[in-house]
Design a protein around this motif. Structure first.
Motif, PDB file in Angstrom:
ATOM      1  N   LYS A 281      50.572  43.095  30.590  1.00 18.54           N
ATOM      2  CA  LYS A 281      50.132  42.109  31.573  1.00 18.54           C
ATOM      3  C   LYS A 281      48.667  41.733  31.407  1.00 18.54           C
ATOM      4  N   GLY A 282      47.883  42.598  30.735  1.00 15.14           N
ATOM      5  CA  GLY A 282      46.588  42.089  30.366  1.00 15.14           C
ATOM      6  C   GLY A 282      45.367  42.967  30.502  1.00 15.14           C
ATOM      7  N   THR A 313      46.542  38.531  27.873  1.00 14.69           N
ATOM      8  CA  THR A 313      47.868  39.123  27.944  1.00 14.69           C
ATOM      9  C   THR A 313      48.459  39.383  26.566  1.00 14.69           C
TER      10      THR A 313
END
Length: 377
Positions: A281-282, A313
């Motif tokens: 997700k980052g 991401t």
């Protein structure tokens, strides 16, 4: 592009600074000898115990604006959250004036604490109200040169502050609400002890959403010593313990990093198998710079803390192997940060998975509150 811009320079870089970049062997010993405290354990040199009724002894509180309120681009702080976070920051005291921080508000140490609020404690503001005490943290030299008796005394002093801060938090702030215990590095050493001595097997355990005790040496043996708090093995499991320590692909952990607890933050499984980068997700580009100065005075440098950046991401896969969380090799990339030897990416433990932690803390909190709602019907 500086790694510090991405919030990847962390206190663990000191080990590289004195052991790798400066020199090795005899020169490393000279650097440590020059910078370390010039005395043994002298209680009279320690700062007075902080009073946690005084807001100045908290690095983050939800009823005021502080750097724990920073959010990555595209995200917001939770409004009227029903859950609190008690966050224990890692080592920012890198000066050799004493074995424990004097808690000087006009110092590089305090700026390093603020860096931790901006780039670590802020991870939890999407779900929760963030409380983070200042404390007489042990110096980096506790890890580099302290004798065993000084290690014990300096850590006990730090822990005594955190016990009082936690008790004050419970009585005056939390007041029976659910909470998350969160930490990094030295903070995780204290956090595990707090979990073991004050939460595990007590009524507080029933209010703990999870313990995100990240980036230290929490072993499976330590986890087995707990009475009833398990290691998390599912994304929405509550009342459990989470830990990982990040190494780059092909890394070589030393003998002190054997049999560690590893929960994979891309699939939230204990000893989790490889999870593809598509699940990442980052990383969040960070705010401010972390001071790595070992010697001289501890005068504040005037660090500027700007906003956090937009998440990056799908940057890495992640896999637990033999207790270590392995990720892609970041050598030669803007995200590398310091390699502490053997591709030890201690500085990546939080920023690389900022968005993954942020999303999971929110989801785990929601699951906990849903269970409470069902029980109360």
């Amino acid at each position: 592009m500086k790694a510090a811009k991405y919030g990847l320079v962390f206190v663990g870089a000191l080990i590289l600074l004195v052991g790798g970049i400066v020199a090795t062997g005899a020169m490393r010993d000279i650097v440590i000898w020059y910078a370390k405290p010039g005395h043994g354990w002298m209680p009279e040199k320690n700062a007075p115990a902080p009073d946690y009724a005084d807001a100045k002894n908290w690095a983050a509180l939800p009823d005021r604006e502080d750097l724990a309120d920073l959010t990555p681009e595209g995200t917001v702080v939770a409004i009227a959250p029903a859950v609190d976070v008690f966050f224990i920051h890692p080592t920012g005291f890198l000066n050799g004036m004493n074995w424990n921080s004097p808690m000087d508000p006009n110092s590089r140490t305090e700026e390093n604490t603020q860096w931790m609020m901006a780039n670590q404690a802020s991870t939890y503001n999407g779900c929760c109200a963030v409380y983070a005490p200042r404390y007489r943290e042990a110096s980096i030299f506790r890890y580099l040169t302290a004798t065993p008796d000084i290690v014990e005394k300096s850590m006990d002093l730090s822990f005594s502050d955190l016990v009082r801060a936690f008790d004050h938090f419970l009585e005056h702030h939390n007041k029976g609400r659910p909470f998350i215990l969160a930490s990094h590095s030295q903070g995780t050493q204290h956090g595990f002890r707090l979990l073991a001595e004050r939460i595990d097997g007590t009524p507080l355990e029933g209010r703990m959403v999870a313990a995100y005790l990240i980036g230290s040496r929490v072993s499976n043996t330590m986890a087995r010593s707990l009475n009833s708090v398990p290691v998390c093995d599912r994304a929405l499991q509550t009342g459990c313990l989470i830990h990982w320590a990040v190494f780059g692909e092909g890394g070589a952990p030393d003998d002190t990093m054997q049999d560690l607890v590893c929960v994979n933050p891309l699939n939230w499984r204990r000893n989790g198998p490889r999870a593809d980068a598509a699940l990442h997700k980052g990383l969040v580009p960070g705010s401010g710079e972390f001071s790595l100065q070992l010697w001289g005075d501890d005068k504040a440098a005037g660090v500027d803390f700007g906003p956090l950046g937009a998440p990056v991401t799908a940057l890495t896969w992640a896999e637990c192997m033999d207790g270590i969380l392995y990720v892609r090799d970041f050598t030669g990339t803007p995200y590398a940060g310091p390699d502490l030897g053997g591709k030890n990416y201690h500085g990546l433990d939080y920023p690389l998975f900022h968005m993954d932690i942020r999303a999971n803390a929110a989801a785990r909190t929601a699951a906990f509150l849903a269970t409470l709602s069902q029980v109360s019907r």
